[in-house]
Design a protein around this motif. Structure first.
Motif, PDB file in Angstrom:
ATOM      1  N   GLU A  65     -19.556   3.922  15.725  1.00  0.00           N
ATOM      2  CA  GLU A  65     -19.752   5.290  16.199  1.00  0.00           C
ATOM      3  C   GLU A  65     -20.521   5.250  17.514  1.00  0.00           C
ATOM      4  O   GLU A  65     -21.733   5.396  17.556  1.00  0.00           O
ATOM      5  CB  GLU A  65     -20.492   6.109  15.144  1.00  0.00           C
ATOM      6  CG  GLU A  65     -19.707   6.216  13.851  1.00  0.00           C
ATOM      7  CD  GLU A  65     -20.553   6.720  12.684  1.00  0.00           C
ATOM      8  OE1 GLU A  65     -21.722   7.095  12.888  1.00  0.00           O
ATOM      9  OE2 GLU A  65     -20.028   6.706  11.571  1.00  0.00           O
ATOM     10  N   ILE A  66     -19.802   5.072  18.612  1.00  0.00           N
ATOM     11  CA  ILE A  66     -20.404   4.894  19.928  1.00  0.00           C
ATOM     12  C   ILE A  66     -20.618   6.242  20.618  1.00  0.00           C
ATOM     13  O   ILE A  66     -21.689   6.531  21.136  1.00  0.00           O
ATOM     14  CB  ILE A  66     -19.510   3.997  20.825  1.00  0.00           C
ATOM     15  CG1 ILE A  66     -19.220   2.653  20.157  1.00  0.00           C
ATOM     16  CG2 ILE A  66     -20.123   3.832  22.212  1.00  0.00           C
ATOM     17  CD1 ILE A  66     -20.399   1.767  19.946  1.00  0.00           C
ATOM     18  N   ILE A  67     -19.583   7.076  20.645  1.00  0.00           N
ATOM     19  CA  ILE A  67     -19.636   8.338  21.374  1.00  0.00           C
ATOM     20  C   ILE A  67     -20.345   9.397  20.531  1.00  0.00           C
ATOM     21  O   ILE A  67     -20.068   9.551  19.345  1.00  0.00           O
ATOM     22  CB  ILE A  67     -18.216   8.817  21.761  1.00  0.00           C
ATOM     23  CG1 ILE A  67     -17.500   7.726  22.576  1.00  0.00           C
ATOM     24  CG2 ILE A  67     -18.275  10.122  22.546  1.00  0.00           C
ATOM     25  CD1 ILE A  67     -16.044   8.003  22.846  1.00  0.00           C
ATOM     26  N   LYS A  75     -15.581  17.905  23.845  1.00  0.00           N
ATOM     27  CA  LYS A  75     -14.629  17.377  24.837  1.00  0.00           C
ATOM     28  C   LYS A  75     -13.354  16.803  24.233  1.00  0.00           C
ATOM     29  O   LYS A  75     -12.418  16.492  24.957  1.00  0.00           O
ATOM     30  CB  LYS A  75     -15.307  16.296  25.693  1.00  0.00           C
ATOM     31  CG  LYS A  75     -16.483  16.801  26.478  1.00  0.00           C
ATOM     32  CD  LYS A  75     -16.063  17.818  27.509  1.00  0.00           C
ATOM     33  CE  LYS A  75     -17.252  18.262  28.331  1.00  0.00           C
ATOM     34  NZ  LYS A  75     -16.910  19.200  29.370  1.00  0.00           N
ATOM     35  N   LYS A  76     -13.335  16.609  22.942  1.00  0.00           N
ATOM     36  CA  LYS A  76     -12.185  16.066  22.213  1.00  0.00           C
ATOM     37  C   LYS A  76     -11.674  14.782  22.856  1.00  0.00           C
ATOM     38  O   LYS A  76     -12.370  13.795  22.908  1.00  0.00           O
ATOM     39  CB  LYS A  76     -11.105  17.123  22.084  1.00  0.00           C
ATOM     40  CG  LYS A  76     -11.643  18.417  21.456  1.00  0.00           C
ATOM     41  CD  LYS A  76     -10.653  19.104  20.627  1.00  0.00           C
ATOM     42  CE  LYS A  76     -11.124  20.402  20.039  1.00  0.00           C
ATOM     43  NZ  LYS A  76     -12.485  20.571  19.644  1.00  0.00           N
ATOM     44  N   SER A  77     -10.449  14.782  23.368  1.00  0.00           N
ATOM     45  CA  SER A  77      -9.844  13.537  23.859  1.00  0.00           C
ATOM     46  C   SER A  77     -10.469  13.034  25.158  1.00  0.00           C
ATOM     47  O   SER A  77     -10.291  11.877  25.517  1.00  0.00           O
ATOM     48  CB  SER A  77      -8.337  13.717  24.048  1.00  0.00           C
ATOM     49  OG  SER A  77      -8.087  14.683  25.045  1.00  0.00           O
ATOM     50  N   SER A  78     -11.232  13.873  25.876  1.00  0.00           N
ATOM     51  CA  SER A  78     -11.868  13.396  27.114  1.00  0.00           C
ATOM     52  C   SER A  78     -13.324  12.971  26.893  1.00  0.00           C
ATOM     53  O   SER A  78     -14.050  12.713  27.851  1.00  0.00           O
ATOM     54  CB  SER A  78     -11.786  14.471  28.207  1.00  0.00           C
ATOM     55  OG  SER A  78     -12.505  15.625  27.821  1.00  0.00           O
ATOM     56  N   ALA A  79     -13.740  12.867  25.640  1.00  0.00           N
ATOM     57  CA  ALA A  79     -15.110  12.439  25.332  1.00  0.00           C
ATOM     58  C   ALA A  79     -15.311  10.982  25.737  1.00  0.00           C
ATOM     59  O   ALA A  79     -14.389  10.176  25.701  1.00  0.00           O
ATOM     60  CB  ALA A  79     -15.393  12.631  23.850  1.00  0.00           C
ATOM     61  N   TYR A  80     -16.541  10.661  26.119  1.00  0.00           N
ATOM     62  CA  TYR A  80     -16.869   9.295  26.519  1.00  0.00           C
ATOM     63  C   TYR A  80     -18.347   9.020  26.270  1.00  0.00           C
ATOM     64  O   TYR A  80     -19.155   9.936  26.117  1.00  0.00           O
ATOM     65  CB  TYR A  80     -16.566   9.075  28.008  1.00  0.00           C
ATOM     66  CG  TYR A  80     -17.526   9.806  28.906  1.00  0.00           C
ATOM     67  CD1 TYR A  80     -18.642   9.158  29.422  1.00  0.00           C
ATOM     68  CD2 TYR A  80     -17.344  11.153  29.212  1.00  0.00           C
ATOM     69  CE1 TYR A  80     -19.549   9.827  30.216  1.00  0.00           C
ATOM     70  CE2 TYR A  80     -18.248  11.830  30.007  1.00  0.00           C
ATOM     71  CZ  TYR A  80     -19.350  11.164  30.511  1.00  0.00           C
ATOM     72  OH  TYR A  80     -20.259  11.834  31.300  1.00  0.00           O
ATOM     73  N   ARG A 100     -18.434   1.661  29.657  1.00  0.00           N
ATOM     74  CA  ARG A 100     -17.932   3.003  29.356  1.00  0.00           C
ATOM     75  C   ARG A 100     -16.859   2.902  28.287  1.00  0.00           C
ATOM     76  O   ARG A 100     -16.023   2.011  28.331  1.00  0.00           O
ATOM     77  CB  ARG A 100     -17.368   3.643  30.622  1.00  0.00           C
ATOM     78  CG  ARG A 100     -16.874   5.047  30.444  1.00  0.00           C
ATOM     79  CD  ARG A 100     -16.342   5.564  31.782  1.00  0.00           C
ATOM     80  NE  ARG A 100     -15.794   6.874  31.647  1.00  0.00           N
ATOM     81  CZ  ARG A 100     -16.419   7.999  31.940  1.00  0.00           C
ATOM     82  NH1 ARG A 100     -17.641   7.961  32.410  1.00  0.00           N
ATOM     83  NH2 ARG A 100     -15.838   9.161  31.793  1.00  0.00           N
ATOM     84  N   LYS A 101     -16.920   3.820  27.350  1.00  0.00           N
ATOM     85  CA  LYS A 101     -15.899   3.912  26.303  1.00  0.00           C
ATOM     86  C   LYS A 101     -15.438   5.345  26.241  1.00  0.00           C
ATOM     87  O   LYS A 101     -16.242   6.270  26.230  1.00  0.00           O
ATOM     88  CB  LYS A 101     -16.477   3.502  24.949  1.00  0.00           C
ATOM     89  CG  LYS A 101     -15.454   3.613  23.825  1.00  0.00           C
ATOM     90  CD  LYS A 101     -16.030   3.286  22.482  1.00  0.00           C
ATOM     91  CE  LYS A 101     -15.058   3.366  21.335  1.00  0.00           C
ATOM     92  NZ  LYS A 101     -13.729   3.833  21.561  1.00  0.00           N
ATOM     93  N   THR A 102     -14.123   5.518  26.221  1.00  0.00           N
ATOM     94  CA  THR A 102     -13.561   6.850  26.052  1.00  0.00           C
ATOM     95  C   THR A 102     -13.003   6.960  24.640  1.00  0.00           C
ATOM     96  O   THR A 102     -12.895   5.964  23.924  1.00  0.00           O
ATOM     97  CB  THR A 102     -12.435   7.131  27.072  1.00  0.00           C
ATOM     98  OG1 THR A 102     -11.344   6.251  26.797  1.00  0.00           O
ATOM     99  CG2 THR A 102     -12.928   6.952  28.498  1.00  0.00           C
ATOM    100  N   ASN A 103     -12.661   8.179  24.288  1.00  0.00           N
ATOM    101  CA  ASN A 103     -12.084   8.420  22.966  1.00  0.00           C
ATOM    102  C   ASN A 103     -10.737   7.733  22.820  1.00  0.00           C
ATOM    103  O   ASN A 103     -10.290   7.459  21.715  1.00  0.00           O
ATOM    104  CB  ASN A 103     -11.929   9.926  22.736  1.00  0.00           C
ATOM    105  CG  ASN A 103     -12.596  10.376  21.465  1.00  0.00           C
ATOM    106  OD1 ASN A 103     -13.068   9.568  20.677  1.00  0.00           O
ATOM    107  ND2 ASN A 103     -12.634  11.667  21.256  1.00  0.00           N
ATOM    108  N   LYS A 104     -10.090   7.452  23.944  1.00  0.00           N
ATOM    109  CA  LYS A 104      -8.746   6.873  23.905  1.00  0.00           C
ATOM    110  C   LYS A 104      -8.716   5.367  24.152  1.00  0.00           C
ATOM    111  O   LYS A 104      -7.747   4.713  23.827  1.00  0.00           O
ATOM    112  CB  LYS A 104      -7.866   7.555  24.955  1.00  0.00           C
ATOM    113  CG  LYS A 104      -7.619   9.022  24.672  1.00  0.00           C
ATOM    114  CD  LYS A 104      -6.744   9.636  25.728  1.00  0.00           C
ATOM    115  CE  LYS A 104      -6.482  11.094  25.418  1.00  0.00           C
ATOM    116  NZ  LYS A 104      -5.597  11.702  26.392  1.00  0.00           N
TER     117      LYS A 104
END
Length: 177
Positions: A65-67, A75-80, A100-104
């Protein structure tokens, strides 16, 4: 080498941007972080460990659970999540390590030299991290209080890490070949 600052953005319990400036003054060489239990001290250590090595401290609950969850909900899919660790090297130059880690996507590590943020070649990033603290030794510097009893259980890891720092491991490999 000295840790100059840590900037945390949407990492675990830290929602939004937070920054800590560490003392690099030779007359005042310590930065003390004191807070109540459950306020994020271990997550500060996790942030440093994650930016450098891409992993959480041993024994961390919810290590994937990073973000920050509030940021994900907004931010849903644009969360980072992003961590920037600024190091002052032996030449008094700043090196910025940014993970950096994004949700995708999985996390990505980049490094930049100096205020102009000149990119550090990927092949040199690990060398700079190892000059700061080799991964094998990191567990003896970055640990949460609950994990302190496990530190001395594996003396072989300490021996290997010290040999790596001193360059003995490379010498042993040459002699074996």
């Amino acid at each position: 080498m000295k840790i100059e600052s840590l900037r945390i953005n949407n990492f675990r319990r830290f929602y939004g941007e937070h920054r800590i400036k560490f003392s690099i003054d030779e007359k005042k060489p310590f930065t003390i972080i004191h807070a109540e239990n459950g306020t994020g001290k271990t997550n500060l250590l996790n942030a440093i460990n994650w930016v450098l090595y891409g992993s959480m401290l041993e024994g961390t609950r919810g290590a994937n659970e990073i973000i920050n969850t509030t940021h994900i909900l907004e931010k849903k899919s644009s969360a980072y999540a992003e961590i920037r660790l600024s190091i002052l090297d032996d030449n008094n130059e700043i090196i910025n390590f940014i993970r950096r880690k994004t949700n995708k996507k999985d996390s990505v590590l980049k490094a930049y030299q100096g205020d102009e943020e000149i990119p550090v070649a990927d092949r040199n990033i690990k060398k700079n991290i190892e000059a700061l603290i080799p991964k094998e030794l990191s567990r003896y510097f970055f640990f949460h209080g609950e994990g302190i009893k496990n530190l001395t259980n594996d003396a072989d890891n300490i021996k290997r890490a010290v040999q790596d720092i001193q360059g003995i491991t490379d010498a042993i490999k040459v002699l074996e070949e």
